[in-house]
Design a protein around this motif. Structure first.
Motif, short mmCIF file in Angstrom:
data_model
loop_
_atom_site.label_atom_id
_atom_site.label_comp_id
_atom_site.label_asym_id
_atom_site.label_seq_id
_atom_site.Cartn_x
_atom_site.Cartn_y
_atom_site.Cartn_z
N TYR A 281 39.14 38.28 44.99
CA TYR A 281 38.14 37.21 44.95
C TYR A 281 37.80 36.84 43.51
CZ TYR A 281 37.70 38.40 49.87
OH TYR A 281 37.98 38.64 51.19
N PHE A 282 37.64 37.85 42.67
CA PHE A 282 37.40 37.56 41.25
C PHE A 282 38.61 36.90 40.62
CE2 PHE A 282 33.85 40.52 41.66
CZ PHE A 282 32.90 39.93 40.84
N ALA A 283 39.82 37.32 41.04
CA ALA A 283 41.04 36.69 40.51
C ALA A 283 41.08 35.22 40.90
CB ALA A 283 42.27 37.43 41.04
N SER A 284 40.68 34.92 42.13
CA SER A 284 40.65 33.53 42.58
C SER A 284 39.59 32.74 41.82
CB SER A 284 40.37 33.47 44.08
OG SER A 284 40.26 32.14 44.53
N LEU A 285 38.41 33.39 41.58
CA LEU A 285 37.35 32.74 40.82
C LEU A 285 37.82 32.38 39.41
CD1 LEU A 285 34.35 31.89 40.77
CD2 LEU A 285 33.81 34.20 39.94
N ALA A 286 38.73 33.22 38.86
CA ALA A 286 39.27 32.97 37.52
C ALA A 286 40.49 32.06 37.56
CB ALA A 286 39.64 34.30 36.86
N SER A 287 40.75 31.46 38.74
CA SER A 287 41.87 30.51 38.91
C SER A 287 43.22 31.17 38.68
CB SER A 287 41.70 29.31 37.97
OG SER A 287 40.49 28.64 38.22
N LEU A 288 43.34 32.44 39.12
CA LEU A 288 44.59 33.17 39.00
C LEU A 288 45.28 33.23 40.35
CD1 LEU A 288 43.33 36.11 36.75
CD2 LEU A 288 44.68 34.13 36.04
N PRO A 289 46.61 33.32 40.38
CA PRO A 289 47.34 33.34 41.66
C PRO A 289 47.19 34.63 42.44
CG PRO A 289 48.85 33.64 39.82
CD PRO A 289 47.52 33.30 39.23
N GLY A 290 46.62 35.67 41.84
CA GLY A 290 46.43 36.95 42.51
C GLY A 290 45.94 37.95 41.49
N THR A 291 45.72 39.20 41.96
CA THR A 291 45.32 40.24 41.00
C THR A 291 46.47 40.47 40.04
OG1 THR A 291 46.08 41.91 42.57
CG2 THR A 291 43.73 41.38 42.58
N ILE A 292 46.14 40.57 38.78
CA ILE A 292 47.15 40.65 37.72
C ILE A 292 47.35 42.11 37.31
CG2 ILE A 292 47.81 39.86 35.43
CD1 ILE A 292 47.56 37.67 37.59
N THR A 293 48.60 42.57 37.34
CA THR A 293 48.92 43.91 36.87
C THR A 293 48.55 44.05 35.41
OG1 THR A 293 50.73 44.11 38.45
CG2 THR A 293 50.76 45.61 36.56
N HIS A 294 47.90 45.15 35.06
CA HIS A 294 47.51 45.36 33.67
C HIS A 294 48.73 45.24 32.75
CE1 HIS A 294 44.21 47.35 35.82
NE2 HIS A 294 43.49 47.25 34.70
N GLY A 295 48.53 44.58 31.63
CA GLY A 295 49.62 44.49 30.65
C GLY A 295 50.06 45.86 30.16
N MET A 296 49.06 46.77 29.99
CA MET A 296 49.40 48.11 29.51
C MET A 296 50.23 48.88 30.54
SD MET A 296 48.78 48.96 26.49
CE MET A 296 49.10 50.68 26.82
#
Length: 641
Positions: A281-296
């Motif tokens: 839900y937060f990912a959608s609020l941030a206009s992202l296509p889904g939860t983002i895997t950590h870069g690290m």
């Protein structure tokens, strides 16, 4: 910002260590950065292990110091780069004794960049720090020295050694830029120092202070100090790239992993609890296509393959690792890591191009480079006996670095001793005449007359004798002779060999193939090559002086006829060719029998490879007898009809 911590487990892999350095993360949240954390993405991360840094142990106390390196605005957002250094302040081996600030040992440097998506128009808090490469600037002429002295930004230290023509300066600088907008500066300041590297101790001695400042309003400002260094100097420690772009180290499908379906475990472990990684839900609020895997997480999974494929599963061999996150990683996606060897660093580490590709989407999600130390390497330098006409000339023709070594040696030998080592190597003449006419010739003749050696007579009296007893003030010329060619005369063979090896080594060093802190050895004459090349204790002119003197002394150690022939020599013996039961004891028995029965000099003088290679020296008649005996002992193959 400083953080103190005591290690409570065995030395961490670098990725685990990175996520525990909380002080790296804290500077990205100061009030000066007005950014929405839901619009924060990780751009890049990297680490560099300091040279000679010790491995961390349980109970070590470490300190991290971090600072913001840059804050810059672009059309799409704000980028923040943070740099942190981990110091060892108290070792578990120190038995409770705390280290002073001077004893703090830098272990690893970590750099990370973050990006706030959005529109930012305030440039008053934007800036950038840049550590410039070290520049080497030779002062070749009086005019170049005058230009340097005229630079207001370069102030010579009062107590420093006076600069002279022929000096080479190393400039170590850092630049600080303040921005007016995304493409121009309001202020630029470059500071640092200029150093002379002492040839004796290889220490950097500061001789000048650099402080250059330029200010403007809405204009692009050039850094005149750096431009001067670029025009008159050379940036050091730059990588040497392989031809044709290098070669691939991984096969298709060899190195793959799948991004996790949930990032919750990694979020809790790393301390990066930004909800865009764990809550759809937060990912959608941030206009992202889904939860983002950590870069690290992606970085760590990628670095694992760098360690496995390139470093042979030896983690500490990965000395530097820098990657950028070029696209978002979504859950449960198959990733493929691709590695390519593209160059060598100045320290002899392999430079690896790193890419991680989303197999389904076909796009690169991570790209960067790694520097991986070679496996422990020993450099071994050969001794006399390996010389041959034309040796080293192929490299002479193809490598400017090798050519410079040969030319410097040839110039020195020509000026001081009157002969060309290049001519001897290329043509192997049977004689060479050195003429002593004119002032230069007289100086050459005096050089030969000054060369002496000590010898003990039959009664034990030590005398100092001239090496060239047949040269005096009336001698107009001197001729060197050898029936097999001068390249096979000891005094010339030894010069040719050490110059060949020194030239080959410097070519390797220039190409980044030489491993720092390596093991090295030299066999007999090769010891001089090893010390001059790797230990760097002799310039090429002194090296050929010492070796020529050594060779002449050895050449004059035995009596010779008018054609420079002696009654003594050396041969190599291989007992294993005779049989499994014929070892060094049997060889010594044969040698001692020949010596005793013939009342003649012969002896095993070198034990090179047990059971396979021994060097025997002595009278030619004795050596011929040894050759005959050993050949008669070799079993004759039985022919079956």
């Amino acid at each position: 910002m400083v953080l103190m911590v005591r290690t409570n487990s065995e030395a961490h892999p670098t990725d685990r260590l990175f996520v525990r350095l909380q002080s790296i993360m804290k500077p990205i949240f100061p009030p000066a950065i007005d950014g929405d954390l839901l619009k924060l993405v990780h751009l890049s991360n990297g680490f560099r292990v300091f040279d000679d840094a010790p491995a961390l142990k349980v109970g070590d106390v470490v300190k991290t110091v971090s600072r913001i390196e840059s804050i810059t605005n672009s059309d799409t957002g704000k980028t923040v780069t943070v740099r942190g250094v981990l110091y060892l302040t108290s070792s578990a081996d120190a038995k409770g004794k705390e280290a002073s600030s001077d004893d703090q040992i830098p272990i690893i440097e970590v750099t990370s960049s973050f990006f706030y998506r959005g529109k930012f128009t305030d440039f008053s808090q934007t800036f950038s720090r840049v550590t410039q490469p070290t520049y080497s600037v030779p002062i070749k002429t009086p005019q170049a020295l005058a230009v340097l002295r005229a630079k207001e930004s370069i102030r010579l230290d009062d107590d420093s050694k006076p600069l002279e023509v022929g000096t080479t300066l190393h400039f170590k600088l850092e630049s600080h830029y303040g921005f007016h907008d995304k493409s121009s500066y309001t202020m630029m300041n470059t500071t640092g120092g200029a150093y002379i590297i002492t040839p004796e101790l290889k220490l950097a001695v500061k001789v000048a202070t650099v402080d250059y400042t330029s200010e403007g309003e809405g204009v692009v400002i050039g850094d005149a100090c750096i431009e001067y260094l670029k025009r008159h100097g050379t940036a050091l420690n730059q990588p040497n790239m392989l031809e044709n772009g290098g070669y691939t180290l991984t096969k298709s499908g060899q190195c793959t992993f799948t991004t996790p379906a949930s990032n919750l475990d990694y979020s809790l472990t790393s301390g990066d609890t930004n909800p865009i990684h764990t809550n759809p839900y937060f990912a959608s609020l941030a206009s992202l296509p889904g939860t983002i895997t950590h870069g690290m997480h992606t970085s760590a999974r990628t670095r694992k393959y760098v360690e496995q494929v390139v470093a042979d599963n030896v983690g500490p061999r990965v000395r530097k690792y820098e990657v950028s996150f070029t696209a978002m990683c979504l859950p449960s996606r198959k990733m493929e890591v691709r590695l390519k060897h593209v160059g060598m660093t100045a320290n002899g580490d392999r430079l690896i191009k790193v890419e991680t590709v989303d197999v389904e989407a076909g796009n690169v999600v991570l790209s960067g480079t790694a520097e991986v130390a070679q496996a422990p390497t020993a450099y071994v330098f050969t001794g006399q006996g390996s010389q041959e006409p034309g040796m080293g000339m192929e490299l002479y023709n193809s490598s400017p670095v090798a050519r410079a070594v040969w030319d410097e040696a040839d110039r020195h030998l020509g000026e001081v001793y009157g002969f060309s080592i290049l001519e001897i190597v290329r043509n192997n003449p049977k004689e060479k005449t050195v003429h002593f006419g004119g002032l230069k010739g007289q100086a050459t003749r005096q050089k030969y007359m000054d060369m002496t050696y000590t010898s003990a007579d039959a009664e034990g009296h030590v005398r100092t004798l001239p090496l060239f007893g047949d040269i005096d003030l009336r001698t107009s010329r001197y001729t060197f002779q050898s029936p097999t060619g001068l390249l096979y005369a000891t005094q010339f063979a030894q010069i040719a060999l050490v110059v060949t090896e020194k030239a080959a080594f410097e070519d390797m060093r220039a190409k980044g193939l030489f491993q720092k802190n390596c093991m090295f050895a030299g066999h007999s004459l090769g010891e001089y090559s090893a010390l001059a090349s790797i230990a760097d204790i002799l310039p090429i002119s002194a090296l050929v002086d010492v070796v020529f003197y050594r060779g002449i002394t050895m050449q004059r150690a035995v009596e010779r006829d008018h054609l420079n022939r002696s009654s003594y020599g050396m041969v190599a013996a291989n007992p294993s060719r005779i049989g499994k039961t014929f070892g060094d004891a049997a060889l010594r028995e044969v040698v001692e029998t020949i010596s005793r029965r013939g009342n003649i000099l012969i002896e095993v003088v070198n034990y090179n490879v047990e059971g396979q290679q021994y060097v025997v020296a002595g009278h030619l008649v004795a050596l011929q007898s040894l050759t005959y005996v050993l050949f008669t002992l070799i079993p004759t193959p039985v022919r079956r009809s």
